[in-house]
Design an enzyme around this catalytic site. Sequence first.
Site, PDB file in Angstrom:
ATOM      1  N   ASP A 260      -3.136   4.666  -2.370  1.00 35.23           N
ATOM      2  CA  ASP A 260      -4.174   5.272  -1.534  1.00 35.23           C
ATOM      3  C   ASP A 260      -4.622   6.640  -2.072  1.00 35.23           C
ATOM      4  OD1 ASP A 260      -5.576   5.051   1.096  1.00 35.23           O
ATOM      5  OD2 ASP A 260      -4.497   6.908   1.519  1.00 35.23           O
TER       6      ASP A 260
ATOM      7  N   GLU B  24      -6.724   3.815  -5.883  1.00 35.60           N
ATOM      8  CA  GLU B  24      -7.972   4.047  -5.143  1.00 35.60           C
ATOM      9  C   GLU B  24      -8.458   5.437  -5.492  1.00 35.60           C
ATOM     10  OE1 GLU B  24      -9.792   4.095  -0.633  1.00 35.60           O
ATOM     11  OE2 GLU B  24      -8.015   5.240  -1.105  1.00 35.60           O
TER      12      GLU B  24
ATOM     13  N   ASP C 209       0.851  -1.185   0.000  1.00 37.35           N
ATOM     14  CA  ASP C 209       0.000   0.000   0.000  1.00 37.35           C
ATOM     15  C   ASP C 209       0.890   1.240   0.000  1.00 37.35           C
ATOM     16  OD1 ASP C 209      -2.349   1.601   0.532  1.00 37.35           O
ATOM     17  OD2 ASP C 209      -3.191  -0.175   1.494  1.00 37.35           O
TER      18      ASP C 209
ATOM     19  N   HIS D  92     -11.495  -2.498   4.059  1.00 30.99           N
ATOM     20  CA  HIS D  92     -11.311  -2.131   5.462  1.00 30.99           C
ATOM     21  C   HIS D  92     -12.014  -0.824   5.827  1.00 30.99           C
ATOM     22  CE1 HIS D  92      -8.618   0.220   3.147  1.00 30.99           C
ATOM     23  NE2 HIS D  92      -8.296   0.976   4.183  1.00 30.99           N
ATOM     24  N   ASP D  93     -12.560  -0.123   4.847  1.00 34.98           N
ATOM     25  CA  ASP D  93     -13.253   1.143   5.111  1.00 34.98           C
ATOM     26  C   ASP D  93     -14.770   0.998   5.025  1.00 34.98           C
ATOM     27  OD1 ASP D  93     -10.836   2.545   5.296  1.00 34.98           O
ATOM     28  OD2 ASP D  93     -10.822   3.032   3.151  1.00 34.98           O
TER      29      ASP D  93
HETATM   30  O1  ISL Z   1     -14.306   9.605  -0.276  1.00 37.37           O
HETATM   31  C1  ISL Z   1     -14.352   8.422  -0.278  1.00 37.37           C
HETATM   32  C2  ISL Z   1     -15.007   7.645  -1.344  1.00 37.37           C
HETATM   33  O2  ISL Z   1     -15.430   8.471  -2.391  1.00 37.37           O
HETATM   34  C3  ISL Z   1     -13.725   7.670   0.813  1.00 37.37           C
HETATM   35  O3  ISL Z   1     -14.169   6.353   0.848  1.00 37.37           O
HETATM   36  C4  ISL Z   1     -12.220   7.701   0.650  1.00 37.37           C
HETATM   37  O4  ISL Z   1     -11.875   7.157  -0.580  1.00 37.37           O
HETATM   38  C5  ISL Z   1     -11.565   6.901   1.699  1.00 37.37           C
HETATM   39  O5  ISL Z   1     -11.833   7.438   2.958  1.00 37.37           O
HETATM   40  C6  ISL Z   1     -10.068   6.878   1.473  1.00 37.37           C
HETATM   41  O6  ISL Z   1      -9.543   5.856   2.238  1.00 37.37           O
HETATM   42  C7  ISL Z   1      -8.168   5.642   2.221  1.00 37.37           C
HETATM   43  O7  ISL Z   1      -7.430   6.753   2.688  1.00 37.37           O
HETATM   44  C8  ISL Z   1      -7.661   7.120   4.038  1.00 37.37           C
HETATM   45  C9  ISL Z   1      -7.602   5.928   5.006  1.00 37.37           C
HETATM   46  O8  ISL Z   1      -8.108   6.308   6.249  1.00 37.37           O
HETATM   47  C10 ISL Z   1      -8.367   4.738   4.484  1.00 37.37           C
HETATM   48  O9  ISL Z   1      -8.259   3.643   5.351  1.00 37.37           O
HETATM   49  C11 ISL Z   1      -7.857   4.459   3.109  1.00 37.37           C
HETATM   50  O10 ISL Z   1      -8.416   3.309   2.542  1.00 37.37           O
HETATM   51  C12 ISL Z   1      -6.612   8.136   4.391  1.00 37.37           C
HETATM   52  O11 ISL Z   1      -5.345   7.628   4.096  1.00 37.37           O
END
Ligand code: ISL
Length: 572
Positions: free
Chosen positions: A207, A262, A105, A336-337
């Site tokens: 990320d 992402e 990651d 995980h989110d």
């Molecule tokens: O805005 C979003 C979707 O359109 C959110 O889901 C966003 O993409 C997400 O919060 C991003 O997550 C990633 O970066 C974050 C971290 O807390 C997450 O765990 C990670 O997956 C900040 O680094």
Amino acid sequence: MNQVSQARTAEWWRRSTVYQVYPKSFRDTTGNGTGDIRGLTEKLDYLQELGIDIVWLQPVYVSPGHDNGYDVADYERINPEFGTMEDFDELVAELHRRGMKLMTDIVVNHTSTEHEWFKQAISSRDNLYRDYYIWKDPAPGGGVPNNWQSKFGGPAWQYDEASGQYYLTLFDKTQADLNWENEQVRREVNEMMLFWAHKGVDGFRMDVINLISKDQRFPDDDGSVPPGDGRKYYTDGPRVHEYIRAMYDEVFGPYELVTVGEMSSTTLEQCIRYSSPEQREFSMTFNFHHLKVDYPNGRKWELMPYDFEALKRLFSEWQTGMQEGGGWNALFFNNHDQPRALSRFTDDTVYRKESAKLLATTLHGLQGTPYVYQGEEIGMPNPRWKSIEEFRDIESLNMYRILCEQGTSPEQALAILQERSRDNARTPMQWENSPNAGFTTGTPWLKVDERYPDINVQRELERPDSIFHHYRRLIALRKAHAVFTDGIYRRLDEAHPEVFAYARMGDGEALVVVSNFSSKEITFRLPDDHWTDLGAEGKDTLLLGNTAEQAAFTQELRLSPYASYMWLISQN
Ligand code: ISL
């Protein structure tokens, strides 16, 4: 198929399945209550049995852990909580020995405020590292430079008393956004990625990578496009493709890495660009539109039943759009989110087993590279905690406080977290029916779900009809039949209130997936034109189902609750 698309589908990772590991919750080998790298290495035979090609390991770098490792303080050292660099090297070697690959990651929209660069930057306005981050003077009348909001709640700016300036933090206040306009930042990031490539890493998950280029005017958001929090000025921003192309040219291309970006709040057009081979950016992209179908007007912290038609429409638009545009989807229901899709879109109690298999079949029949998030393959549900004390996630705790401050009752705020919290996905992996589900011999950092005596890997492995074996078969089918990779997507259900049905039209064959997303017993009749096109006279083979009742492919199908079938129709 033309030559370009043939070349496209030949790439190995288009037939692969990725397994996402949240190491903190995967397997603890030291008894300190948090998972570690050796815990993953120990379980590689399990992942191999499932048929996994690529493991995506989430951040294990040195970090204060405010956002569980997405706040990196040193990109090239392993957090002792997860083990050592030797453990990491052993993981790479053990994966490669099994013919598997590793994707790590990369978190470079921001660093932790404990990163050396930030410590330097905040030490003085003249420091060489100052420009690694985004600093702004207060607004003319005082206060924050603009009205952008953090994704974790509250303003996106933090004030630094000493210099009288603000720095930008789109996530937690301890995650400072890097200034990608600074060429030196871009160079450091590429060097860091080369460091991991030299270590034998096979790919990267990047990320929130579509947020790195900010509109340099930093304007106030006028609110004309919901949610009006400033995202339109930094999402898929002005120079993002230029930056990613440079990463490709210097790192991804030369080292033949598999990459997934992402993409937060992105568009189909942008993702076609990010993931078309001719563009030389990423292998594939994640987007989240299909996981916002239960957000009223895009508001995550309000509840509503999910919009099934929107879910199907979004999958269909992205399938067709990416196919026509030459892009490639990363397919996923869980990460995980996100709360567990099993609890969110289906029934995680009476029909838990059917539901888990239905979600898997529905997703794995689509075009793209499927991602399995740990625990999904054994049907782990949301834990439904009764007390705020159980929660650990920084976003959840922030939002709980903000909701209560805004007048939501604590009971209602808890009810919202039960549905929306990221901790839903982060409960420890359930390996066996022993204390703490075999995750740790110590005290787990996050509570283990109470249903582990029934829901665990050991049990799943023993039962031939388990959710695990269903996933294993699906993963193998993708490798055995080209239609999974190449077939042209066609939606079949025409807005049916309970059924999601689609076909993948291949060369002389079609893959058909029909799923009943309801607890009702129903009859579904395929519209005549589809039935004819699919080759009504063809020979059908049931590849996979989750109930025994409807083995034959007929125009009228009787579907028991959460029934889901996948057929291969041979048209010759
Ligand atoms: O805005 C979003 C979707 O359109 C959110 O889901 C966003 O993409 C997400 O919060 C991003 O997550 C990633 O970066 C974050 C971290 O807390 C997450 O765990 C990670 O997956 C900040 O680094």
